[in-house]
Design an enzyme around this catalytic site. Structure first.
Site, mmCIF file in Angstrom:
data_model
loop_
_atom_site.group_PDB
_atom_site.id
_atom_site.type_symbol
_atom_site.label_atom_id
_atom_site.label_comp_id
_atom_site.label_asym_id
_atom_site.label_seq_id
_atom_site.Cartn_x
_atom_site.Cartn_y
_atom_site.Cartn_z
ATOM 1 N N ARG A 1 2.805 -10.439 10.537
ATOM 2 C CA ARG A 1 4.122 -9.781 10.681
ATOM 3 C C ARG A 1 5.231 -10.709 10.200
ATOM 4 O O ARG A 1 6.338 -10.270 9.906
ATOM 5 C CB ARG A 1 4.415 -9.411 12.141
ATOM 6 C CG ARG A 1 3.492 -8.421 12.813
ATOM 7 C CD ARG A 1 3.185 -7.207 11.982
ATOM 8 N NE ARG A 1 1.966 -7.396 11.213
ATOM 9 C CZ ARG A 1 1.578 -6.616 10.201
ATOM 10 N NH1 ARG A 1 2.328 -5.618 9.816
ATOM 11 N NH2 ARG A 1 0.445 -6.856 9.557
ATOM 12 N N LYS B 1 0.807 -1.217 0.000
ATOM 13 C CA LYS B 1 0.000 0.000 0.000
ATOM 14 C C LYS B 1 0.842 1.270 0.000
ATOM 15 O O LYS B 1 0.460 2.263 -0.632
ATOM 16 C CB LYS B 1 -0.974 0.009 1.171
ATOM 17 C CG LYS B 1 -0.333 0.055 2.548
ATOM 18 C CD LYS B 1 -1.399 -0.007 3.634
ATOM 19 C CE LYS B 1 -0.788 -0.079 5.029
ATOM 20 N NZ LYS B 1 -0.071 1.134 5.400
ATOM 21 N N THR B 2 1.981 1.254 0.684
ATOM 22 C CA THR B 2 2.828 2.457 0.697
ATOM 23 C C THR B 2 3.362 2.749 -0.696
ATOM 24 O O THR B 2 3.422 3.900 -1.126
ATOM 25 C CB THR B 2 3.992 2.283 1.697
ATOM 26 O OG1 THR B 2 3.470 1.987 2.992
ATOM 27 C CG2 THR B 2 4.830 3.549 1.770
ATOM 28 N N GLN C 1 -7.383 -5.113 10.162
ATOM 29 C CA GLN C 1 -6.271 -4.710 11.023
ATOM 30 C C GLN C 1 -6.653 -3.554 11.939
ATOM 31 O O GLN C 1 -5.789 -2.832 12.431
ATOM 32 C CB GLN C 1 -5.057 -4.328 10.173
ATOM 33 C CG GLN C 1 -4.474 -5.492 9.390
ATOM 34 C CD GLN C 1 -3.190 -5.121 8.678
ATOM 35 O OE1 GLN C 1 -2.141 -4.934 9.290
ATOM 36 N NE2 GLN C 1 -3.248 -5.006 7.358
ATOM 37 N N ASP D 1 -3.599 7.230 5.193
ATOM 38 C CA ASP D 1 -3.186 5.849 5.412
ATOM 39 C C ASP D 1 -3.798 5.326 6.709
ATOM 40 O O ASP D 1 -4.119 6.104 7.614
ATOM 41 C CB ASP D 1 -1.653 5.794 5.472
ATOM 42 C CG ASP D 1 -1.111 4.381 5.356
ATOM 43 O OD1 ASP D 1 -1.892 3.470 5.005
ATOM 44 O OD2 ASP D 1 0.092 4.187 5.603
ATOM 45 N N GLU D 2 -3.952 4.011 6.828
ATOM 46 C CA GLU D 2 -4.473 3.366 8.037
ATOM 47 C C GLU D 2 -5.807 3.993 8.471
ATOM 48 O O GLU D 2 -6.038 4.281 9.653
ATOM 49 C CB GLU D 2 -3.446 3.457 9.184
ATOM 50 C CG GLU D 2 -2.066 2.925 8.854
ATOM 51 C CD GLU D 2 -2.004 1.404 8.772
ATOM 52 O OE1 GLU D 2 -3.063 0.765 8.869
ATOM 53 O OE2 GLU D 2 -0.902 0.867 8.618
#
Length: 754
Positions: free
Chosen positions: A611, A35-36, A255, A224-225
């Site tokens: 992770r 996504k970044t 998330q 973002d997020e």
């Protein structure tokens, strides 16, 4: 960079998100889906192909670390023009807006941001003034309630009105304290962290021309997020984007793990209700983890009902199975982790920095810390800014804060007698009353102390000298860099001289910490050489106040990382250990009977699993000492939700155990089968020989006090104490100074008997 180059290597969905530039866009981005990269390439595409000016683009994220990474990527794509894009956290954005406009709310533009310590001091003082016992009304609990109110955009009056019929005496006290707290912050020309967003919204409401300016400035907004936004953050984005509606939000409802601090997952789930014309793009291809790890993550999260369906997939290899170990105790569990760290390093050429140990609560870190220490394995713990929490650093920051904002009486009270000047608590109280009687700040009262006859002559002279020194520093401060000003404070206040005169180990350590702080100021000065006079100090203090826990995470450090599952959000490691996978610990006992809380716990498990890049270990225990009591918990239901085909269960000797069917009756707590509860019958731990880790051999020796050992780094040492036997043998070994006595686990320590 051409359009084709920008899209090179992207999958169809990533390209779709980059090219869809007009109108609202929702990017539902699964863990590890790039996504970044999509966000930064979308920004570059807007500037290069759509001719959007860089300063008309805003990108908001949650941590300084993420903002720095995003900014660096934008600059790498665009060159120097990328620096003109506003990339920041919510709070840093609001600080910049308030620095220019907060005077419209009746504040000085040089306002300071109160830290946790200052907030607690202020609330304690207010409780004292209101005749409430801080032991009955915990200041931290009150501050937490005030924070929640601000995140919901409730002023003190609105909070009191909403809860006036609650009949809860604690709520009544919170309302009283909240009202006084805000008035005291205003009087000190200070704001707290939560005020930054709330007051920016108030500014937009009270000064429409300011809102219009920023709406016109930020024609394209990226968040973002987005699943982690609270009500205040949601409103801020909505207000800024209302004019053009070029709002692109990126996130993953699976998330969303911060409901306990006000995050509202419905902000992302309801995005299409807020923007009916929104385009939706799903990023489901994962580039981080193996197929096995992703299959496990999908198997867990699919049990949540409040979510939008998506299924992570990857072209990566199947990878190793997940290793599951049910230990006898927390010490056995920690030794298993250490054994496998060493094994993975030897077999796969990993470094210590490739490992993370994740746990649900901070209390679980103690045993794993002790085991790593005794095994001579370097580690770092994420969370809390211990450096900036140290007394000497807080003192110097208080001096700097007072110079930036002379109205900040909280900072003044901290350092008026640091170093000792003979100004006692009674004199300080009289000084504050003197200031209040004359309508002055406490600093102004210091400057006019000769008019006060109620304070003894010795204390009055000391206050007068303090006021004179600070006034002199204030007059020179605008011409000095932050480093030069800090050095001047250390010299003219006698702070450094007092520490040097002490000549103790403690004072020496404090001097070293101050020297390290000067390296921080120097780095800031080097990067802000073009700042106008007087602005550097305010900017420096603002930057420090916005530091977050993840900003402490150093890149590529050769240390095992220990952290809570919440702190692990946004990070990745080749090898991950999730310890304490037991019902009542993870998920927490209070979540077991609440479907909403249980679903958030499950999202947290999903975050932890994803992770891991290459290898995942899950561990729990038959019996665990935690919070001062012995617990016997069944295996976490999240483990049961993973298919047995994805898991290798091992016993204490590293031998595979069967995963077929339940071996215990139904768990009486919820009627489900505790499939893994007894899957690895405990045997006395001789060695956790998973994959053949190389043993030091030290545990096979017989040890007595007086034995000599050699250690590569510490030299020759003498055994001064022996405890335990076999793999449990612990040795206290005295090495030459400065190492001193070290306690080591014989099974893992890199020592040889002489």
């Amino acid at each position: 960079m051409s359009k084709n180059e920008l899209l090179s290597g992207m999958n169809d969905k990533q390209s779709e998100a980059v090219l869809n530039t007009e109108g609202p866009l929702l990017i539902m981005a699964g863990a590890g889906s790039g996504k970044t990269r999509v966000l930064t390439h979308r920004i570059a595409y807007l500037i290069q192909d759509k001719q959007v000016l860089p300063w008309n683009i805003l990108a908001i994220t949650f941590t300084n670390k993420a903002a720095r990474e995003m900014k660096e990527r934008v600059v790498n794509l665009l060159g120097p023009s990328g620096n003109e894009v506003w990339v920041s956290t919510f709070h840093a954005l609001c600080v910049r807006i308030l620095r220019r406009n907060i005077d419209k709310l009746g504040y000085d533009k040089a306002f300071t941001i109160a830290g946790t310590s200052e907030q607690q001091t202020l609330v304690k003082n207010i409780l004292k003034d209101l005749n409430y016992d801080p032991k009955t009304y915990n200041p931290r609990s009150i501050l937490s309630a005030i924070s929640n109110a601000k995140n919901d955009l409730q002023t003190p009056a609105e909070f009191i009105a909403k809860n006036e019929t609650a009949g809860n005496p604690f709520i009544k006290v919170i309302g009283e304290v909240y009202d006084r707290y805000q008035k005291e912050l205003h009087r000190n020309q200070s704001v707290d962290f939560d005020d930054l967003i709330m007051m920016t919204i108030q500014l937009f409401e009270q000064a429409p021309e300011v809102l219009q300016y920023y709406q016109d400035k930020f024609k394209y907004i990226h968040v973002d997020e987005y699943q982690d936004t609270n009500e205040a953050q949601y409103q801020l984005v909505h207000m800024l984007g209302e004019r053009y509606e070029n709002v692109c939000v990126v996130g993953d409802a699976d998330q969303s793990i911060y409901g306990w601090r006000g995050a509202n997952m419905n902000n992302i789930l309801d995005f299409q209700d807020d923007y009916p014309s929104a385009h939706v793009t799903l990023l489901e291809q994962n580039y981080r983890s193996t197929k096995t790890i992703l299959d496990a993550a999908n198997a867990v999260i699919k049990n949540n009902e409040e979510r939008k369906d998506k299924n992570l997939w990857t072209e990566n290899a199947v990878g190793e199975k997940i290793t599951y170990y049910r230990a006898q105790s927390e010490n056995d569990e920690s030794r298993f982790v250490v054994t496998n760290i060493k094994s993975e390093m030897e077999q796969n050429n990993y470094s210590y920095g490739d490992f993370a140990v994740l746990y649900r609560t901070n209390a679980q870190s103690r045993v794993i810390e002790e085991t790593l220490l005794k095994s001579n394995i370097p580690y770092t713990i994420v969370g809390g800014h211990k450096f900036y929490d140290r007394k000497e650093i807080q003192d110097i920051l208080a001096y700097l804060t007072l110079l930036a904002n002379p109205s900040d009486s909280i900072s003044l009270q901290r350092i008026i007698n640091e170093p000792k000047r003979g100004i006692g608590a009674a004199s300080v109280e009289k000084l504050i009353n003197f200031a209040n009687d004359n309508g002055w700040s406490v600093f102004e009262a210091c400057q006019n102390i000769e008019l006060n006859n109620e304070i003894g002559s010795r204390a009055r002279n000391a206050i007068d000298n303090f006021g004179a020194v600070m006034t002199d520093l204030q007059s020179k401060g605008a011409q000095l860099s932050v480093t030069e000003l800090t050095n001047a404070i250390l010299e003219k206040t006698g702070y450094l001289a007092t520490l040097k005169a002490s000549k103790t180990l403690e004072s020496k350590a404090r001097i070293e910490n101050i020297e390290e702080f000067l390296s921080v100021t120097k780095q800031f000065d080097d990067s802000h050489q073009d700042a106008e006079d007087g602005e550097s100090l305010v900017d420096f203090l603002s930057d420090l106040s916005l530091v977050s826990a993840q900003d402490d995470i150093a890149e590529n450090t050769p240390e095992v990382t220990l952290m809570t599952l919440h702190a692990a959000k946004g990070l990745e490691f080749p090898v991950v250990f999730m310890i304490g996978m037991e019902d009542n610990i993870f998920p927490l006992s209070k979540a077991m009977g609440e479907s909403k809380e249980l679903e958030e716990e499950r999202r947290l498990a999903y975050v932890g699993i994803t992770r891991a890049q290459k290898k995942l270990y899950l561990t729990n225990t038959f019996s665990r000492m935690l919070y001062g009591r012995r617990q016997n918990n069944p295996a976490s239901q999240f483990i049961e939700e993973i298919s047995p085909e994805l898991i290798d269960a091992v016993n204490s000797n590293g031998q595979a155990t069967t995963m077929e069917g339940p071996k215990t009756p139904f768990d009486s707590s919820n009627g489900r089968r505790a499939r893994f509860a007894n899957s690895s019958p405990y045997q006395a731990p001789t060695s956790h020989h998973i994959g053949g880790p190389k043993q030091t051999g030290a545990n096979k020796q017989s040890w007595v006090v007086g034995d000599k050992v050699s250690h590569k780094a510490w030299g020759i040492g003498t055994v001064v104490k022996v405890e335990g036997s076999g793999e449990n043998t612990e040795l206290d070994i005295a090495f030459p100074e400065p190492t001193g006595i070290k306690r080591l686990l014989a099974a893992f320590a890199p020592i040889n008997k002489q």
